[in-house]
Design a protein around this motif. Structure first.
Motif, mmCIF file in Angstrom:
data_model
loop_
_atom_site.group_PDB
_atom_site.id
_atom_site.type_symbol
_atom_site.label_atom_id
_atom_site.label_comp_id
_atom_site.label_asym_id
_atom_site.label_seq_id
_atom_site.Cartn_x
_atom_site.Cartn_y
_atom_site.Cartn_z
ATOM 1 N N ASP A 125 0.648 -1.095 0.058
ATOM 2 C CA ASP A 125 0.138 0.293 0.400
ATOM 3 C C ASP A 125 1.269 1.470 0.124
ATOM 4 O OD1 ASP A 125 -2.051 1.426 0.056
ATOM 5 O OD2 ASP A 125 -3.112 0.784 1.670
ATOM 6 N N LEU A 126 0.090 2.213 0.632
ATOM 7 C CA LEU A 126 1.049 3.661 0.027
ATOM 8 C C LEU A 126 2.320 3.479 0.959
ATOM 9 C CD1 LEU A 126 1.293 6.712 -1.419
ATOM 10 C CD2 LEU A 126 -0.594 7.461 1.023
ATOM 11 N N PRO A 127 2.340 2.516 2.499
ATOM 12 C CA PRO A 127 4.069 3.162 2.896
ATOM 13 C C PRO A 127 4.722 2.176 2.133
ATOM 14 C CG PRO A 127 1.845 3.011 4.867
ATOM 15 C CD PRO A 127 1.040 2.511 3.537
ATOM 16 N N GLU A 128 4.383 1.426 1.278
ATOM 17 C CA GLU A 128 5.220 0.522 1.023
ATOM 18 C C GLU A 128 6.071 1.101 -0.429
ATOM 19 O OE1 GLU A 128 3.229 -2.122 3.510
ATOM 20 O OE2 GLU A 128 2.394 -0.961 2.100
ATOM 21 N N LEU A 129 4.560 1.620 -1.028
ATOM 22 C CA LEU A 129 5.601 2.413 -2.061
ATOM 23 C C LEU A 129 6.047 4.193 -1.365
ATOM 24 C CD1 LEU A 129 5.335 3.805 -5.190
ATOM 25 C CD2 LEU A 129 2.708 4.995 -4.446
ATOM 26 N N ALA A 130 5.488 4.344 -0.579
ATOM 27 C CA ALA A 130 6.907 5.436 0.119
ATOM 28 C C ALA A 130 8.292 5.252 0.967
ATOM 29 C CB ALA A 130 6.183 6.297 1.756
ATOM 30 N N VAL A 131 8.656 3.616 0.759
ATOM 31 C CA VAL A 131 9.740 3.085 1.186
ATOM 32 C C VAL A 131 10.525 3.203 -0.450
ATOM 33 C CG1 VAL A 131 11.440 1.215 1.405
ATOM 34 C CG2 VAL A 131 9.519 0.847 3.034
ATOM 35 N N GLY A 157 6.343 11.199 7.334
ATOM 36 C CA GLY A 157 6.658 12.071 6.042
ATOM 37 C C GLY A 157 6.186 11.733 4.966
ATOM 38 N N VAL A 158 7.210 11.075 4.078
ATOM 39 C CA VAL A 158 6.924 10.858 2.581
ATOM 40 C C VAL A 158 5.448 10.622 2.233
ATOM 41 C CG1 VAL A 158 7.495 9.739 0.736
ATOM 42 C CG2 VAL A 158 9.485 9.933 2.345
#
Length: 167
Positions: free
Chosen positions: A38-44, A73-74
């Motif tokens: 999801d978004l957190p994995e994309l942010a990584v 933060g991302v």
């Protein structure tokens, strides 16, 4: 992965590379290793590209102590972008300089063809994110420089493009 999946990933990576330019437009594409990203994995993946850009010889002197924002933060800096707007935004990001809009990094035609294909590869249900607030035009900077980011995912693959500039 099947041969078809390998070909899909190879084309995605290749089309993203067509949008990159030395020391200005940085790109990344790949396949998630996590289940149900999801978004957190994309942010990584976004953080990794930010770190790569900061290590580029042209930018190290401007970013000597820079560390990309943490994943939350991302995520907080990102705004959703409609899929229909993704290809034109990606084309602009790859071609138009952030500081000097009359300067072009590459041909708009070739960038548009690559951007259209990237968006098609992630499909009509792909999710797109940018650090631009479409409602007011503001930018949630991810670096201390001028930056523009677009990231997309189909839930299995991702594509990220970042342009940085300084006047």
């Amino acid at each position: 992965m099947t041969a078809s999946e390998d070909a899909h990933l190879a084309e995605l990576c290749g089309r993203m590379e067509e949008l990159a330019t030395p020391s200005r437009v940085f790109v990344a594409a790949g396949r998630f290793t996590e289940q149900d990203p999801d978004l957190p994995e994309l942010a990584v993946r976004i953080r990794a590209l930010l770190a790569e850009a900061a290590k580029d010889q042209a930018w190290r002197r401007f970013l000597p102590a820079y560390a990309p924002p943490p994943v939350p933060g991302v995520c907080a800096a990102l705004e959703p972008l409609e899929a229909a707007e993704a290809a034109p935004f990606l084309t602009t990001l790859a071609t138009v300089d952030l500081v000097w809009p009359s300067h072009r990094h590459r041909s708009a035609g070739s960038a548009a063809r690559a951007a259209d294909r990237v968006v098609a590869l992630l499909g009509p249900e792909g999710s797109w994110w940018t650090n631009h607030d479409a409602s007011c035009g503001a930018v949630n900077g991810l670096t201390p420089l001028f930056d523009s980011l677009l990231a997309g995912t189909d839930g299995r693959h991702y594509a990220v493009a970042l342009q940085i500039a300084d006047d």
